[in-house]
Motif scaffolding. Structure first.
Motif, PDB file in Angstrom:
ATOM      1  N   ILE A   1      41.735  40.268  37.303  1.00 15.10           N
ATOM      2  CA  ILE A   1      40.445  40.011  37.964  1.00 15.10           C
ATOM      3  C   ILE A   1      40.295  40.777  39.280  1.00 15.10           C
ATOM      4  N   PRO A   2      41.278  40.781  40.184  1.00 14.07           N
ATOM      5  CA  PRO A   2      41.073  41.544  41.423  1.00 14.07           C
ATOM      6  C   PRO A   2      40.832  43.031  41.182  1.00 14.07           C
ATOM      7  N   GLN A   3      41.581  43.612  40.273  1.00  8.86           N
ATOM      8  CA  GLN A   3      41.405  45.030  39.976  1.00  8.86           C
ATOM      9  C   GLN A   3      40.027  45.286  39.370  1.00  8.86           C
ATOM     10  N   LEU A   4      39.566  44.405  38.501  1.00  7.61           N
ATOM     11  CA  LEU A   4      38.239  44.552  37.905  1.00  7.61           C
ATOM     12  C   LEU A   4      37.149  44.433  38.956  1.00  7.61           C
ATOM     13  N   LEU A   5      37.299  43.468  39.861  1.00  7.55           N
ATOM     14  CA  LEU A   5      36.282  43.270  40.900  1.00  7.55           C
ATOM     15  C   LEU A   5      36.235  44.441  41.879  1.00  7.55           C
ATOM     16  N   VAL A   6      37.390  44.930  42.291  1.00 12.01           N
ATOM     17  CA  VAL A   6      37.422  46.038  43.252  1.00 12.01           C
ATOM     18  C   VAL A   6      36.853  47.305  42.623  1.00 12.01           C
ATOM     19  N   SER A   7      37.316  47.646  41.420  1.00  7.32           N
ATOM     20  CA  SER A   7      36.826  48.880  40.790  1.00  7.32           C
ATOM     21  C   SER A   7      35.347  48.766  40.439  1.00  7.32           C
ATOM     22  N   GLY A   8      34.905  47.604  39.985  1.00  7.11           N
ATOM     23  CA  GLY A   8      33.480  47.406  39.699  1.00  7.11           C
ATOM     24  C   GLY A   8      32.630  47.431  40.960  1.00  7.11           C
ATOM     25  N   GLY A   9      33.146  46.845  42.039  1.00  7.68           N
ATOM     26  CA  GLY A   9      32.420  46.865  43.309  1.00  7.68           C
ATOM     27  C   GLY A   9      32.291  48.259  43.878  1.00  7.68           C
TER      28      GLY A   9
ATOM     29  N   ALA B   1      35.948  52.547  33.360  1.00  8.31           N
ATOM     30  CA  ALA B   1      36.022  51.896  32.041  1.00  8.31           C
ATOM     31  C   ALA B   1      37.448  51.925  31.502  1.00  8.31           C
ATOM     32  N   ALA B   2      38.145  53.046  31.696  1.00  6.41           N
ATOM     33  CA  ALA B   2      39.534  53.139  31.241  1.00  6.41           C
ATOM     34  C   ALA B   2      40.425  52.177  32.020  1.00  6.41           C
ATOM     35  N   VAL B   3      40.190  52.055  33.325  1.00  4.79           N
ATOM     36  CA  VAL B   3      40.963  51.116  34.138  1.00  4.79           C
ATOM     37  C   VAL B   3      40.720  49.693  33.664  1.00  4.79           C
ATOM     38  N   TRP B   4      39.484  49.364  33.338  1.00  6.72           N
ATOM     39  CA  TRP B   4      39.178  48.012  32.860  1.00  6.72           C
ATOM     40  C   TRP B   4      39.858  47.733  31.524  1.00  6.72           C
TER      41      TRP B   4
END
Length: 189
Positions: A130-138, A114-117
């Protein structure tokens, strides 16, 4: 509840996760123990590149950090060993230490993600985030799925344990009167 995880039966999955945890934790314990043994040399090398802190301050920080990580890896080693043992012996309570340990780690991973997002969305353009959100969420979703697999194994073993040892009627106390249900004598050791 899941019946398979990554195409493996739950018992097989529990063994794989347990053994991978044991191997990884054992290697980490050896590495951290070695790093604690050479903490003076590591502190001197770090002090050469970091002029803001003295060697003794760096050494103190390294000893504390290595000790905390070593303790966490020993706990992980024990909980992974109990996961293997609980899967082999089909004892659901032996899976609890792994579930608690990994649940705490999953909780902190959720907070970190959540902090990274927040940082990714707040401080960079959305298209670059978007790539960072997708990778961390995945990765968070994968971890949740893997955790849920061991939780499903726990519930499956708990259910089968309850079915193997149902409550039994005790002998009547007085003539014509039946007593309440009691726990059975254990036949499986």
């Amino acid at each position: 509840m899941l019946t398979k995880v990554c195409g493996m039966r739950l018992n097989t999955y529990g063994m794989v996760v347990g053994w991978l945890g044991v191997i990884w934790s054992f290697l980490a314990v050896i590495l951290l123990g070695t790093a604690l043994g050479f903490v003076d040399e590591i502190a001197e090398e770090v002090a050469k590149s970091n002029q803001k802190m003295s060697v003794s301050q760096i050494r103190t920080v390294l000893v504390i950090a290595f000790s905390v990580f070593l303790a966490l890896k020993v706990i992980n080693l024990l909980s992974s060993s109990l996961l293997v043992m609980g899967t082999v012996k089909e004892r659901h309570l032996l899976l609890l230490p792994w579930l608690i340990n990994s649940g705490i780690a999953l909780f902190f991973t959720i907070i970190y993600t959540a902090a990274v997002w927040v940082v990714a969305i707040g401080y960079s353009p959305f298209l670059q985030a978007i790539p960072q959100l997708l990778v961390s969420g995945g990765l968070l979703g994968l971890w949740w799925y893997l955790y849920y697999g061991v939780y499903s194994l726990f519930k499956h073993l708990q259910l089968s344990s309850d079915q193997q040892r149902p409550l039994m009627q005790g002998p009547p106390q007085r003539s014509g009167e039946h007593s309440a249900t009691t726990y059975p004598n254990y036949t499986k050791i």
